[in-house]
Design a protein around this motif. Structure first.
Motif, PDB file in Angstrom:
ATOM      1  N   LEU A   1      74.832  64.740  19.109  1.00 53.25           N
ATOM      2  CA  LEU A   1      75.390  65.931  19.768  1.00 53.25           C
ATOM      3  C   LEU A   1      76.214  65.593  21.004  1.00 53.25           C
ATOM      4  N   GLU A   2      75.999  64.425  21.572  1.00 56.85           N
ATOM      5  CA  GLU A   2      76.802  63.988  22.727  1.00 56.85           C
ATOM      6  C   GLU A   2      78.202  63.590  22.253  1.00 56.85           C
ATOM      7  N   ALA A   3      78.242  62.694  21.279  1.00 59.50           N
ATOM      8  CA  ALA A   3      79.535  62.191  20.778  1.00 59.50           C
ATOM      9  C   ALA A   3      80.168  63.132  19.760  1.00 59.50           C
ATOM     10  N   LEU A   4      79.386  64.082  19.245  1.00 58.57           N
ATOM     11  CA  LEU A   4      79.820  64.938  18.132  1.00 58.57           C
ATOM     12  C   LEU A   4      80.347  64.101  16.963  1.00 58.57           C
ATOM     13  N   LYS A   5      79.580  63.057  16.637  1.00 61.72           N
ATOM     14  CA  LYS A   5      79.898  62.202  15.487  1.00 61.72           C
ATOM     15  C   LYS A   5      78.667  62.123  14.591  1.00 61.72           C
ATOM     16  N   SER A   6      78.894  61.861  13.317  1.00 64.79           N
ATOM     17  CA  SER A   6      77.760  61.719  12.401  1.00 64.79           C
ATOM     18  C   SER A   6      76.928  60.504  12.802  1.00 64.79           C
ATOM     19  N   ALA A   7      75.662  60.529  12.446  1.00 65.05           N
ATOM     20  CA  ALA A   7      74.735  59.460  12.833  1.00 65.05           C
ATOM     21  C   ALA A   7      73.791  59.193  11.666  1.00 65.05           C
ATOM     22  N   ASP A   8      73.186  57.999  11.660  1.00 58.93           N
ATOM     23  CA  ASP A   8      72.221  57.698  10.599  1.00 58.93           C
ATOM     24  C   ASP A   8      71.017  58.629  10.714  1.00 58.93           C
ATOM     25  N   MET A   9      70.483  58.959   9.559  1.00 58.02           N
ATOM     26  CA  MET A   9      69.334  59.852   9.535  1.00 58.02           C
ATOM     27  C   MET A   9      68.093  59.120  10.070  1.00 58.02           C
ATOM     28  N   PRO A  10      67.396  59.694  11.032  1.00 54.37           N
ATOM     29  CA  PRO A  10      66.166  59.041  11.527  1.00 54.37           C
ATOM     30  C   PRO A  10      65.131  58.953  10.394  1.00 54.37           C
ATOM     31  N   ASN A  11      64.282  57.930  10.487  1.00 55.89           N
ATOM     32  CA  ASN A  11      63.304  57.704   9.416  1.00 55.89           C
ATOM     33  C   ASN A  11      62.351  58.868   9.190  1.00 55.89           C
ATOM     34  N   ASP A  12      61.920  59.496  10.276  1.00 58.00           N
ATOM     35  CA  ASP A  12      60.951  60.583  10.086  1.00 58.00           C
ATOM     36  C   ASP A  12      61.598  61.794   9.401  1.00 58.00           C
ATOM     37  N   VAL A  13      62.872  62.019   9.695  1.00 58.11           N
ATOM     38  CA  VAL A  13      63.593  63.107   9.022  1.00 58.11           C
ATOM     39  C   VAL A  13      63.722  62.784   7.534  1.00 58.11           C
TER      40      VAL A  13
END
Lengths: 135, 135, 135, 135
Positions: free
Chosen positions: B112-124
């Motif tokens: 949300l800071e960079a407004l770029k896609s990110a890898d999905m966290p493991n718990d998600v």
């Protein structure tokens, strides 16, 4: 094309600070309500006076770029198709040159008492044809 | 499948007396927020604590039968696909045996800071795979 | 006292990250709607079935501490006074031991067709007296 | 006095067909946001740019006559008092000559990071004093 302009309001963003995605659709409906303001009695006259509604039956949306509090945008509403009892509408959210979201919607003229589809009134048809794409 | 149940509230209907169509999507997000409540810190922990969001990038919806004030319904949330950085979710609104609406949604894990896609966290990922269709 | 518990949802905060103040009142109404769920037919039965509403005629609110996305809270609804045609209700928003907001509201039993005040139905009176402060 | 005009939208009414009472307060905030649009950067610049908010701390409202879908109204915003760190505002909802609702509100200039009250910026003070009652 019908143009509807305003800015993102304080309460329309979510905890991520971005316009909450269902609010894009609320704003589409605002644009549609204003578009039908050209009818005698306006959109409210259609609903409350004539007992006819235009409920959405199908929706397809792409969200391309976010909007934040205070961002000014324009909604470009186009009538894509006018059927006997239904309409296909599209909405493009522009922040300057940036396309932020694109919505395609099918609405069906509906007798609100019987909750059944109904023939499109002539004034609705004429207004829509007047704004139809390619005309 | 994750199930979310409640009734249509007094203010969620429109002047036609029917659940206002963007409110179906507000309710989808409620169901999703509750679904992610199983994460440590919940959905708010993801957003406010880890600075990650799951904004909707695409939406496809069919509205089949209306809902009115007081109608009880169940939302059936299913995880259709788990990607590296995105999720495909579906939601079915059931009033008893009647399918009222069907929503398919793609969300992208976003910094949300960079407004770029990110890898999905493991718990998600694990929570989603646990509820994935066909597993 | 009637207790209504939930957490602040993702879309209920504003651009300042705090529960948008009119949403406190939306939540009060949710609590009231649930409270009247004990009537046969529930709150919707009163409105849609019997044509009676309980519109708010006066409101007094103090906001003491903010609520943020994910904050769990309890609304404590109390019936302060039961009149012939009106009710005085109070709502306290508690986040743990912290009082966050206090609302006092007067509602009037209203014939929704005539838009005139009406005598309070017996089942409404009995439910309210059952939860009245000091009883 | 600052005037804000529009009509009741399709989704702003409740199952009783009347403007849902918290929406009066949403509309007050719309009027306030537009009022502060005269600041450099607007209301969003205050919130997002300077980290200052104007949360409501007290509210007093009388609802006198209902509004329905399509009703045109005017909100008359007045600055009643300008304090060192707070403002008292009033809002009157007029449908033609009919007073429909009256709202009195106190807001406090707040540092949104620290969540503490802060001195009122000069441009906010000047704008408010310019619209103050009796000036």
């Amino acid at each position: 094309m019908y143009r509807y302009e305003r800015s993102v309001r304080f309460q329309e963003v979510d905890a991520a600070g971005l316009l909450f995605f269902p609010n894009f659709l609320v704003i589409c409906h605002e644009a549609m309500e204003d578009f039908f303001g050209a009818l005698v009695g306006g959109y409210a006259g259609l609903i409350r006076g004539r007992g006819l509604g235009l409920p959405c039956v199908a929706l397809e949306t792409q969200f391309i770029a976010p909007l934040r509090h205070g961002d000014a945008f324009e909604v470009q509403l186009e009538v894509e198709h006018v059927g006997k009892r239904s309409l296909q509408l599209s909405y493009r959210f522009m922040r300057g040159e940036q396309l932020c979201a694109e919505v395609r919607e099918t609405v069906v003229v509906t007798d609100l008492e019987a909750l059944k589809s109904a023939d499109m009134p002539n004034d609705v048809r004429e207004l829509c044809q007047h704004h139809q794409v390619g005309t």
